[in-house]
Design a protein around this motif. Structure first.
Motif, short mmCIF file in Angstrom:
data_model
loop_
_atom_site.label_atom_id
_atom_site.label_comp_id
_atom_site.label_asym_id
_atom_site.label_seq_id
_atom_site.Cartn_x
_atom_site.Cartn_y
_atom_site.Cartn_z
N LYS A 134 7.13 13.69 12.99
CA LYS A 134 6.44 12.43 13.27
C LYS A 134 7.51 11.44 13.69
CE LYS A 134 6.14 12.07 8.22
NZ LYS A 134 6.43 13.47 7.89
N LEU A 135 7.49 11.08 14.94
CA LEU A 135 8.55 10.25 15.50
C LEU A 135 7.91 9.09 16.26
CD1 LEU A 135 11.65 10.17 15.74
CD2 LEU A 135 11.44 11.39 17.89
N GLY A 162 -0.21 27.05 14.30
CA GLY A 162 -0.23 25.77 15.00
C GLY A 162 0.67 24.72 14.35
N SER A 163 0.71 23.56 14.98
CA SER A 163 1.55 22.49 14.46
C SER A 163 0.99 21.15 14.90
CB SER A 163 2.97 22.64 14.99
OG SER A 163 2.97 22.48 16.40
N ILE A 164 1.37 20.11 14.17
CA ILE A 164 1.01 18.75 14.57
C ILE A 164 2.27 17.92 14.70
CG2 ILE A 164 -0.24 16.65 13.96
CD1 ILE A 164 -2.20 18.35 12.43
N THR A 165 2.51 17.41 15.89
CA THR A 165 3.63 16.54 16.15
C THR A 165 3.04 15.17 16.45
OG1 THR A 165 4.75 18.42 17.17
CG2 THR A 165 5.70 16.25 17.58
N GLN A 166 3.58 14.14 15.82
CA GLN A 166 2.98 12.82 16.01
C GLN A 166 3.90 11.84 16.73
OE1 GLN A 166 1.38 10.78 12.65
NE2 GLN A 166 0.35 12.58 11.79
N PHE A 167 3.33 11.13 17.66
CA PHE A 167 4.00 10.04 18.35
C PHE A 167 3.24 8.74 18.18
CE2 PHE A 167 6.50 12.87 21.09
CZ PHE A 167 7.69 12.18 21.03
N SER A 182 6.61 1.85 8.46
CA SER A 182 6.51 3.08 9.25
C SER A 182 7.83 3.83 9.19
CB SER A 182 6.17 2.75 10.70
OG SER A 182 4.90 2.16 10.78
N GLY A 183 8.92 3.11 9.41
CA GLY A 183 10.24 3.75 9.41
C GLY A 183 10.55 4.43 8.10
N TYR A 184 9.99 3.88 7.01
CA TYR A 184 10.21 4.49 5.70
C TYR A 184 9.43 5.79 5.52
CZ TYR A 184 12.98 0.88 3.28
OH TYR A 184 13.99 0.06 2.84
N ILE A 185 8.48 6.04 6.41
CA ILE A 185 7.65 7.24 6.24
C ILE A 185 7.93 8.29 7.31
CG2 ILE A 185 5.29 8.10 6.07
CD1 ILE A 185 4.51 5.08 5.56
N THR A 186 8.14 7.82 8.53
CA THR A 186 8.30 8.76 9.63
C THR A 186 9.66 9.42 9.58
OG1 THR A 186 9.05 6.95 11.01
CG2 THR A 186 6.72 7.51 11.12
N GLU A 187 9.84 10.42 10.42
CA GLU A 187 11.10 11.14 10.43
C GLU A 187 11.98 10.63 11.55
OE1 GLU A 187 8.99 14.80 8.20
OE2 GLU A 187 8.72 14.51 10.32
#
Ligand SMILES: Nc1ncnc2c1ncn2[C@@H]1O[C@H](COP(=O)(O)OP(=O)(O)OP(=O)(O)O)[C@@H](O)[C@H]1O
Ligand SMILES: [Mg+2]
Lengths: 465, 580
Positions: free
Chosen positions: A146-147, A296-301, A319-324
């Motif tokens: 998740k970026l 499968g996979s889930i990639t988040q933008f 958000s920054g504290y959660i996302t990668e």
């Protein structure tokens, strides 16, 4: 218990309706409101007790009065899911918006989504080449990450998101991505921009869109991303798709969250946003990833616009504290006419280490990326100094770094909207060429063995031999 | 009086109010038809307020609430190590078996496998007088860790019978004269600290293999440290480095309201990483608690207590335990969320007024102690703090800094320059060096404290010089100050920076750290002499041997080669003087 309609509304406050009722309703239950003119609204139970029920109304409470009929539907919010979602455009509450038929459900899926057991996750480690050098070299994306894109108004985040959606691929594999696109409160113009681009490239047939625009109900935005992610989970984990979820604009989502909090008179956290916003956002962002035993996979933008370009604002901050990691778009670079104006210094991909290196990208990737950062960071800092003391006061090393910062922006960052650079020949070799403007003795982040192998002079030497 | 069954009156997120039931505070109750686990957190007239450890959607007023008579407790005994739990000690592999990859609800699971048989070796004998906490036998729990089976803290007497053999953890292995039976498993309420005889002042360092930590800002075994920092500055990497390389015998790692993938990473990595102290996989000494950001907040609130109780239990066996909590801010937020649902009067930034006392109570459970059995054991606690916007003037950071003795302040600017670990060497501190100096003199080098002082002084001086450089540029400084800047840069780039992802650089033995620091000081000394003797600063700084010395740390066997490299550096510096 369906069928029974209550007319016991006591209070209406912002998007909330308070009513007395007689039979128990469950927490999270879906509610239907029938207004006196016969029109319908939908809502969800936020608080329930023997005496009182609080309902959040997705479409807002205008025209709701004490005569409004309230029906509890006996179930939590569910989305009909099937492969038929692909190629469809739905509204922010999951109803067809493209004039097509209702989705024929294979399954009704609870949109809250249960947490993935951390023990059941699989570490994301497949490098996705986006063809954008700044991302591929410095904040490499991997499948299942998740970026978010941290942007601000007036910056080309949509172009970047679309370029990624168009160009993203796993090197050496032709698995395609399915795009799930989720619009929250964006303008019709922005929306059309997305749809046209997806149409132009034929990606629309391979996409499912959930759309809540600026003039659609604000509270509905709280469910739109949940619908999109529910669809994504179904496609990824029931049908083995690699799903790329793009959602924009998270800032609008958070505003709706704040609105509900205010209406409930909750004690607010920072800058008026609810104290539970971290957890709420995590319930969305954490629905990315890979799980054991599923292909499968889930990639988040997620895309968000930072109010006042402020990265410490609660929305980007939480958000920054959660996302990668995060990709930060810079107004300064944009004003210099550089596209994509990605500021790599505050940008980060935390999963990068797992996705790069020998067998994945190239053995020197990590060193090169560290060196690019260090040199660019120092070069940029020197710009400030030069503004005060002039270039004369700089020593040789500093002069080289200063010059490098310009070259880096102009040749490495800058590329065109349809330029798709391959990671090794396109991006990493370019990085070496640019780094060769600095004496190797100053390139302390590079292992000697990579200098021997990849430095342009050495590369040439070995070609001449 | 003790009405056993009641009904749900109200549901608001994770907080449920019940009526018609008279439980005790902190009693565990079962909520709704699905029997969701909850804990009583407030009694209010006829109403009992319950925090529920599972998702509450779909639950209705009027559903049953049932007392259990128990307070929230953990099961302690063989089988804890290598396990990964949620915040209320449900083993995640077990949950996967029963629910699949998504965590649904209404499933109970014991913290320990009650069926599994272990080989128990009795060490106490018939007729022994055994007191609380005393070891009565051992079990080889993992390859490296011997589990010491203890008399529960509230028990004791004369042994009537005890036997070695193969047992599960609930079968009695020992019977006392008064008929009390002791099994390998005991239970303990998580919110109560386990008892000990006495706390000692810590005087042995917890060696972490991280140069900036061990050398400049050391933590003691039994000490407390806080790591505040904005997102992406390196809290988790630092915590994981400690979990990997610190010389604790047992590690309890709590992922409290953070990312799922970070726990997966630990699960993937630890079984393959070799503990430098035992040469066996690190997993053998590790217990994990994972209550990620998207898992129920009430269980997140409980997770730190579950973790620290497990840590204390191993301490009571006489082990040195290190506990990492990532992140205590998420724990505090869980408290805030529950408190706001209770409509309590909020304190600063909406946190409950009891925030700082909860933080203090938690860190107070760290310490080096004399155990009930008379042994020496310790729990070191390292808490990550995630201040909004990176600004540590907020309540959780401040509440933490008032208590902890070590402050490792992460700096967004350093992280941005990829200076890792991004620990700010000017603002960080440790209050332990004085207590530890004797240990360093005895075990590493007699001048260890002096070398440390030299290194930190150089960094301070650099900071002052940098202010001048900002105004006039470095070329305007006299040559001795330019040299100081070079030496300080060497400290930063060669010593303080340490790449957690590099096979070799990831861990530095404390002896090697000392030699590296000495190498820098010797460069400074030799260079001073050479410059005084007419050498050019440029030439001295650019000798190849210095680069070799610095790059060498990425290669195996560096500790053996560093002596030669320093000697060679000395030669080349001297030669640079002759060249002029
Ligand atoms: N010692 C280190 N060596 C190399 N890289 C590091 C080191 N420390 C941090 N990093 C880099 O910084 C990134 C962010 O670190 P980390 O995930 O620990 O941040 P964090 O402070 O825990 O952030 P958050 O609060 O969002 O969880 C890592 O993914 C890694 O790339
Ligand atoms: Mg972290």
């Amino acid at each position: 218990m369906s069928g029974k309609e209550y007319r016991t509304i006591t209070d209406v406050k912002g998007p909330l309706v308070f009513l007395n009722k007689t039979e128990p309703v469950s927490f999270g239950e879906i509610v239907q409101l029938r207004l006196s003119d016969g029109s319908m609204k939908n809502g969800q139970v936020l608080d329930t007790s023997d005496d009182q029920v609080i309902v959040q109304v997705f479409e807002g409470t205008s025209s709701v009065d004490r005569q409004t009929g309230v029906k509890f539907l006996g179930d939590v919010f569910k989305l009909p899911v099937s492969k038929g979602l692909i190629g469809r455009i739905l509204d922010g509450a999951g109803r067809p918006r493209d004039g097509g038929p209702e989705i024929v459900a294979d399954e009704m899926a609870d949109i809250i989504g249960a947490a993935i057991n951390p023990y059941s996750r699989q570490s994301p480690e497949s490098f996705i080449q986006t063809g954008i050098s700044a991302i591929d070299a410095c904040t490499s994306l991997v499948r299942g990450q998740k970026l978010p894109i941290f942007s601000a108004s007036g910056l080309p985040h949509n172009d970047i998101a679309l370029q990624i959606a168009r160009q993203a691929k796993l090197v050496g594999s032709d698995d395609d991505f399915v795009v799930v696109f989720c619009a929250m409160g964006i303008t019709a113009e922005e929306y059309n921009f997305f749809v046209h681009d997806l149409e132009r490239t034929g990606a629309l047939e391979n996409a499912a869109l959930f759309v809540n625009l600026a003039d659609d109900p604000a509270v509905e935005r709280l469910i739109t991303p949940r619908l999109a992610l529910t669809a994504a989970e179904y496609l990824a984990f029931e049908h083995d798709y690699h799903v790329l979820v793009i959602y924009t604009d998270m800032t609008n989502y958070c505003e709706s969250l704040r609105q509900i909090g205010a209406a409930r008179e909750e004690v607010p956290g920072r800058r008026g946003y609810p104290g539970y916003m971290y957890t709420d956002l995590a319930m969305l962002y954490e629905r990315a990833g890979l799980v054991k035993g599923k292909k499968g996979s889930i990639t988040q933008f997620p895309i968000l616009t930072m109010p006042g370009d402020d990265i410490t604002h609660p929305i980007p901050d939480l958000s920054g504290y959660i996302t990668e990691g995060q990709i930060v778009i810079s107004r300064e670079l944009h004003q210099k006419g550089i596209y994509p104006p990605i500021n790599v210094l505050p940008s980060l991909s935390r999963l990068m280490n797992a996705g790069i290196g020998p067998g994945k990208t190239r053995e020197d990737h990590k060193s090169v990326s560290d060196q690019l950062y260090a040199a660019y960071a120092q070069g940029r800092e020197l710009r400030g100094l030069v503004a005060i003391v002039g270039e004369d006061a700089l020593n040789e090393r500093d002069l080289q770094l200063l010059k490098f910062a310009d070259i880096f922006e102009d040749q490495f960052l800058r590329q065109s909207r349809d330029e798709d650079r391959s990671i090794n020949e396109g991006t990493l070799d370019l990085a070496w060429d640019l780094l060769s403007n600095i004496d190797t003795k100053y390139l302390v982040r590079l292992d000697q063995k990579w200098i021997d192998k990849y430095h342009p002079t050495d590369r040439k030497d070995s070609e001449e031999e | 009086m003790s009405k056993e069954n009641g009904l749900i009156y109200r549901i608001s997120g994770p907080v449920v109010t019940a009526v018609g039931i008279a439980p005790r505070m902190y009693e565990v109750v079962r909520v709704g038809h699905e029997g969701l686990m909850g804990e009583v957190i407030e009694l209010h007239g006829d109403q009992s307020v319950i925090q529920v450890y599972e998702e509450t959607s779909g639950i209705k007023p009027g559903e049953p609430v049932v007392r259990t008579g128990q307070t929230l407790s953990v099961q302690l005994g063989p089988g804890l190590l290598t396990q990964i739990y949620d915040g209320i000690q449900r083993p995640l592999p077990k949950l996967e078996e029963t629910m699949g990859v998504f965590i649904t609800r209404g499933v109970d699971a014991d913290g320990l496998d009650l069926e599994k048989k272990w080989e128990f070796n009795a060490t106490a004998k018939k007729g022994d007088e055994i007191g609380p906490g005393q070891v009565i036998g051992t079990v080889q729990e993992t390859e490296t860790i011997e589990h010491r089976v203890m008399v529960p803290p509230n028990s004791g007497g004369k042994v009537k019978a005890i036997k070695s053999g193969t047992f599960n953890i609930t079968e009695p292995v020992c019977t006392l004269e008064d008929g009390t039976e002791i099994a390998m498993m005991q239970e303990w309420p998580v919110r109560s600290p386990r008892p000990f005889v006495q706390k000692y002042a810590p005087d042995v360092p917890l060696i972490t293999g991280q140069r900036i930590l061990d050398f400049l800002f050391p933590l003691a075994k039994g000490g407390t440290a806080g790591i505040p920092g904005p997102f992406g500055s390196g809290k988790t990497v630092t915590q994981q480095q400690l979990a990997k390389w610190s010389d604790a015998q047992i590690v309890v790692y709590i992922g409290c309201g953070e990312r799922g993938n970070e726990m997966t990473e630990v699960l993937d990595e630890f079984p393959h990483l070799i503990d430098p102290n035992t040469n066996k996989p690190l997993m053998n000494r590790t217990v994990m608690i994972a209550n990620t950001s998207n898992m129920p907040v009430a269980a997140r609130e409980a997770s730190v207590y579950t973790g620290i109780t497990i840590a204390e239990y191993f301490r009571d066996m006489g082990y040195n335990v290190a506990l990492m909590a990532d992140s205590t801010s998420r724990w505090a937020e869980a408290m805030r969320e529950i408190s706001s649902r209770l409509e309590e009067m909020p304190g600063e930034e909406g946190y409950p007024a009891y925030l700082s006392s909860r933080l203090a109570e938690f860190y107070e459970r760290a310490g080096r102690v004399r155990t009930l059995a008379g042994d020496d054991g310790s729990v070191s606690v390292i808490g990550a703090v995630s201040p909004p916007g990176g600004d540590i003037s907020e309540p959780v950071s401040q509440g933490t800094l008032r208590i902890v003795k070590v402050f490792w302040g992460l700096d967004a600017g350093l992280a941005r320059q990829r200076h890792f670990p991004a620990i700010n060497w000017l603002s960080s501190y440790s209050l332990y060096p004085q207590a530890l100096d004797q240990w360093y003199r005895d075990n590493i080098a007699s001048d260890f404290p002096e070398v440390r002082t030299d290194i930190s002084t150089l960094l301070q001086v650099e900071a002052e010089l940098q202010e001048i450089v900002q105004l006039v540029g470095s070329d305007a400084l006299p040559v001795d100050q330019q040299l100081t800047l070079e030496v300080a840069r060497m400290i930063r780039e060669f010593f303080l920076q340490q790449n957690a992802f590099h096979d070799v650089d990831t861990f530095s033995d404390l002896g090697l750290q000392y030699h590296m620091a000495r190498a820098i000081l010797s460069f400074q000394e030799e260079a001073k002499k050479a410059i005084a003797g007419g050498a050019q600063l440029e030439d001295v700084v650019n000798i190849p041997a210095r680069t070799d010395l610095m790059r060498g740390r990425f290669e195996k066997g560096y500790d053996e080669r560093i002596g030669e490299l320093v000697t060679e550096m000395g030669k080349q510096i001297a030669a640079s003087m002759e060249a002029n």
